[in-house]
Motif scaffolding. Structure first.
Motif, PDB file in Angstrom:
ATOM      1  N   VAL A   1       0.656  -0.870   0.082  1.00 16.37           N
ATOM      2  CA  VAL A   1       0.110   0.053  -0.208  1.00 16.37           C
ATOM      3  C   VAL A   1       0.861   1.302  -0.446  1.00 16.37           C
ATOM      4  O   VAL A   1       0.846   2.424  -0.951  1.00 16.37           O
ATOM      5  CB  VAL A   1      -0.964   0.105   1.030  1.00 16.37           C
ATOM      6  CG1 VAL A   1      -1.410   1.654   1.201  1.00 16.37           C
ATOM      7  CG2 VAL A   1      -1.969  -0.834   0.873  1.00 16.37           C
ATOM      8  N   ALA A   2       2.046   1.137   0.623  1.00 13.30           N
ATOM      9  CA  ALA A   2       2.721   2.644   1.153  1.00 13.30           C
ATOM     10  C   ALA A   2       3.627   2.236  -0.768  1.00 13.30           C
ATOM     11  O   ALA A   2       3.656   4.385  -1.131  1.00 13.30           O
ATOM     12  CB  ALA A   2       4.198   2.510   2.276  1.00 13.30           C
ATOM     13  N   VAL A   3       3.748   1.405  -1.083  1.00 15.47           N
ATOM     14  CA  VAL A   3       4.606   1.974  -2.093  1.00 15.47           C
ATOM     15  C   VAL A   3       3.202   2.556  -3.404  1.00 15.47           C
ATOM     16  O   VAL A   3       3.980   3.142  -4.681  1.00 15.47           O
ATOM     17  CB  VAL A   3       5.792   0.970  -2.588  1.00 15.47           C
ATOM     18  CG1 VAL A   3       6.122   1.109  -4.482  1.00 15.47           C
ATOM     19  CG2 VAL A   3       6.218   0.039  -2.117  1.00 15.47           C
ATOM     20  N   GLY A   4       2.474   1.139  -3.273  1.00 19.68           N
ATOM     21  CA  GLY A   4       1.172   1.882  -4.711  1.00 19.68           C
ATOM     22  C   GLY A   4       0.971   3.359  -4.009  1.00 19.68           C
ATOM     23  O   GLY A   4       1.089   4.252  -4.928  1.00 19.68           O
ATOM     24  N   TYR A   5       0.642   4.417  -3.276  1.00 19.47           N
ATOM     25  CA  TYR A   5       0.905   5.394  -2.126  1.00 19.47           C
ATOM     26  C   TYR A   5       1.576   5.867  -3.023  1.00 19.47           C
ATOM     27  O   TYR A   5       1.258   7.663  -3.530  1.00 19.47           O
ATOM     28  CB  TYR A   5       0.457   5.321  -1.073  1.00 19.47           C
ATOM     29  CG  TYR A   5      -1.002   5.385  -1.032  1.00 19.47           C
ATOM     30  CD1 TYR A   5      -2.325   4.608  -1.594  1.00 19.47           C
ATOM     31  CD2 TYR A   5      -1.488   5.399   0.718  1.00 19.47           C
ATOM     32  CE1 TYR A   5      -3.207   3.951  -0.941  1.00 19.47           C
ATOM     33  CE2 TYR A   5      -2.596   4.616   1.396  1.00 19.47           C
ATOM     34  CZ  TYR A   5      -3.670   4.377   0.450  1.00 19.47           C
ATOM     35  OH  TYR A   5      -4.799   4.415   1.266  1.00 19.47           O
TER      36      TYR A   5
ATOM     37  N   PRO B   1      10.363   3.244 -11.885  1.00 22.52           N
ATOM     38  CA  PRO B   1      10.340   2.018 -10.578  1.00 22.52           C
ATOM     39  C   PRO B   1       9.150   1.789  -9.682  1.00 22.52           C
ATOM     40  O   PRO B   1       9.558   0.678  -9.106  1.00 22.52           O
ATOM     41  CB  PRO B   1      12.310   2.541  -9.988  1.00 22.52           C
ATOM     42  CG  PRO B   1      11.786   4.004 -10.315  1.00 22.52           C
ATOM     43  CD  PRO B   1      10.924   4.359 -11.564  1.00 22.52           C
ATOM     44  N   LEU B   2       8.640   3.130  -9.184  1.00 20.46           N
ATOM     45  CA  LEU B   2       7.570   2.704  -8.467  1.00 20.46           C
ATOM     46  C   LEU B   2       6.332   1.970  -9.025  1.00 20.46           C
ATOM     47  O   LEU B   2       5.935   0.896  -8.092  1.00 20.46           O
ATOM     48  CB  LEU B   2       7.030   3.716  -7.491  1.00 20.46           C
ATOM     49  CG  LEU B   2       8.335   5.018  -6.910  1.00 20.46           C
ATOM     50  CD1 LEU B   2       7.296   6.388  -6.642  1.00 20.46           C
ATOM     51  CD2 LEU B   2       7.586   4.047  -5.431  1.00 20.46           C
ATOM     52  N   ALA B   3       5.931   1.687 -10.270  1.00 22.73           N
ATOM     53  CA  ALA B   3       5.374   0.951 -10.694  1.00 22.73           C
ATOM     54  C   ALA B   3       5.762  -0.882 -10.875  1.00 22.73           C
ATOM     55  O   ALA B   3       4.812  -1.073 -10.408  1.00 22.73           O
ATOM     56  CB  ALA B   3       4.970   1.387 -12.159  1.00 22.73           C
ATOM     57  N   VAL B   4       6.919  -0.816 -10.933  1.00 23.17           N
ATOM     58  CA  VAL B   4       7.697  -1.949 -11.219  1.00 23.17           C
ATOM     59  C   VAL B   4       6.628  -2.849  -9.778  1.00 23.17           C
ATOM     60  O   VAL B   4       7.245  -3.436  -9.998  1.00 23.17           O
ATOM     61  CB  VAL B   4       9.202  -1.812 -11.646  1.00 23.17           C
ATOM     62  CG1 VAL B   4       9.569  -3.676 -11.660  1.00 23.17           C
ATOM     63  CG2 VAL B   4       8.530  -0.607 -13.249  1.00 23.17           C
ATOM     64  N   ALA B   5       7.692  -1.879  -8.744  1.00 23.65           N
ATOM     65  CA  ALA B   5       7.726  -2.626  -7.533  1.00 23.65           C
ATOM     66  C   ALA B   5       6.206  -3.116  -7.561  1.00 23.65           C
ATOM     67  O   ALA B   5       5.859  -3.483  -6.081  1.00 23.65           O
ATOM     68  CB  ALA B   5       8.328  -1.487  -5.934  1.00 23.65           C
ATOM     69  N   THR B   6       5.348  -1.702  -7.070  1.00 23.20           N
ATOM     70  CA  THR B   6       4.054  -1.825  -7.137  1.00 23.20           C
ATOM     71  C   THR B   6       3.600  -3.126  -7.201  1.00 23.20           C
ATOM     72  O   THR B   6       2.656  -3.902  -7.243  1.00 23.20           O
ATOM     73  CB  THR B   6       3.050  -0.972  -7.760  1.00 23.20           C
ATOM     74  OG1 THR B   6       3.591   0.657  -6.021  1.00 23.20           O
ATOM     75  CG2 THR B   6       1.728  -0.952  -7.378  1.00 23.20           C
TER      76      THR B   6
END
Length: 334
Positions: free
Chosen positions: A166-170, A196-201
């Motif tokens: 949730v934190a990374v998605g936010y 990179p946030l999209a990949v991690a999410t």
């Protein structure tokens, strides 16, 4: 009649929670990204982008929590003792974050303290929301219509993974919001962070999605037993289309497409949770109808909801319409 009212109210509570997640999600994500800003001017611009609407976003959290207390009192009585710790920490984090909206504009020497309160409060609130969600998904022990677990049943590897997701998605939502609302260097910076946030999410969503069916046989049957699973497979198909829209928007320089694609990913995940949960209000054993208030209470509160919800939706839509478009760095809400 009770069946219909309970079902309608379950839908209204789900709508309030989803609206809070997609509206306050980018708001909290912006705070999570606060330490990555390159200057105080960028931080001011980031905060100004949500200053007119952030407090209205919180309305949906109050509506969801208050609605749960009013129309599903048994669910409220079970969930609150089970999740006291993450919920109380989340509320305290939101308080610190809310206070920082005003104080950091007045502070001079201690501005860094309020920057820390804003970013730290955003991160802690997001983590607690994900942990609470994970604890709910993995199931809450109920005996004799009361919570029967321990103080720390909410703390598990699965709930911590959900908190991180949730934190990374936010943070992804926050980056995409700033791509839509800003120009120049900060917009380019957020576009670089969004990839990179999209990949991690997506990686975290994948792990959570693969883990969830093995938490409960009911979840597994919903996703993998034919013919019902044919409908469930619409969720990953929709997710694939949204992922394509997200990355094509980021590569192609689109401003709005990444944000709405990221919102769509959150909505799709929410639908997936609904497929796993239904008809349980509190997994694994408390159904919507078992948790619902008496029929007269449901009818009475529904009248108020039908008056209040259109007003809140109208106000929210009007606020976003008035403050639409790109931010001017030389002008601000404060």
């Amino acid at each position: 009649m009770e069946f219909d009212l309970a079902f309608i109210w379950a839908g209204l509570i789900a709508f309030a929670v989803l609206t809070y997640v997609i509206l306050d999600g980018f708001d909290l994500g912006l705070g999570i990204l606060f330490p990555f800003a390159k200057s105080h001017a960028e931080r001011d611009l980031m905060m100004n982008s949500v200053a007119p609407v952030w407090d209205g976003n919180e309305t949906w959290l109050v509506l969801g929590g208050g609605g749960l207390f009013a129309v599903f009192p048994l669910a409220y009585a079970v969930v609150m003792p089970a999740l006291y710790m993450p919920i109380m920490v989340m509320l305290l984090a939101l308080v610190f974050r809310g206070v920082s909206f005003e104080y950091r504009w007045r502070a001079q020497k201690l501005k860094w303290v309020w920057d820390l309160a804003f970013s730290g409060g955003s991160l802690v609130a997001a983590l607690c929301q994900g942990i609470a969600l994970g604890a709910l998904v993995q199931g809450i022990k109920i005996e004799d219509r009361a919570y029967a677990g321990g103080w720390f049943d909410w703390l598990s590897p699965f709930s911590l993974l959900c908190g991180l997701a949730v934190a990374v998605g936010y943070a992804l939502l926050g980056a995409c919001w700033l791509i839509m609302k800003t120009e120049g260097g900060i917009c380019d910076h957020m576009r670089r962070l969004a990839r990179p946030l999209a990949v991690a999410t997506l990686a975290l969503i994948g792990v959570v999605s693969l883990w969830t069916p093995f938490l409960d046989p009911v979840y597994f049957s919903r996703w993998f037993n034919l013919p019902g699973s044919l409908w469930s497979f619409c969720v990953p198909a929709l997710m694939a289309a949204l992922v394509w829209l997200l990355f094509s928007g980021l590569r192609g320089g689109a401003d709005r497409q990444p944000f709405f694609a990221a919102l769509g990913i959150f909505v799709t995940c929410f639908v997936g949770l609904g497929i796993s949960f239904y008809p349980m209000m509190v997994p694994p054993s408390l159904s919507i109808w078992a948790a619902a208030a008496p029929d007269k209470s449901l009818s009475f509160t529904l009248v108020g909801a039908l008056i209040l919800l259109p007003l809140i939706l109208s106000y929210t839509a009007y606020a976003y319409w008035v403050f639409r478009g790109k931010m001017d760095p030389n002008e601000g809400y404060h």
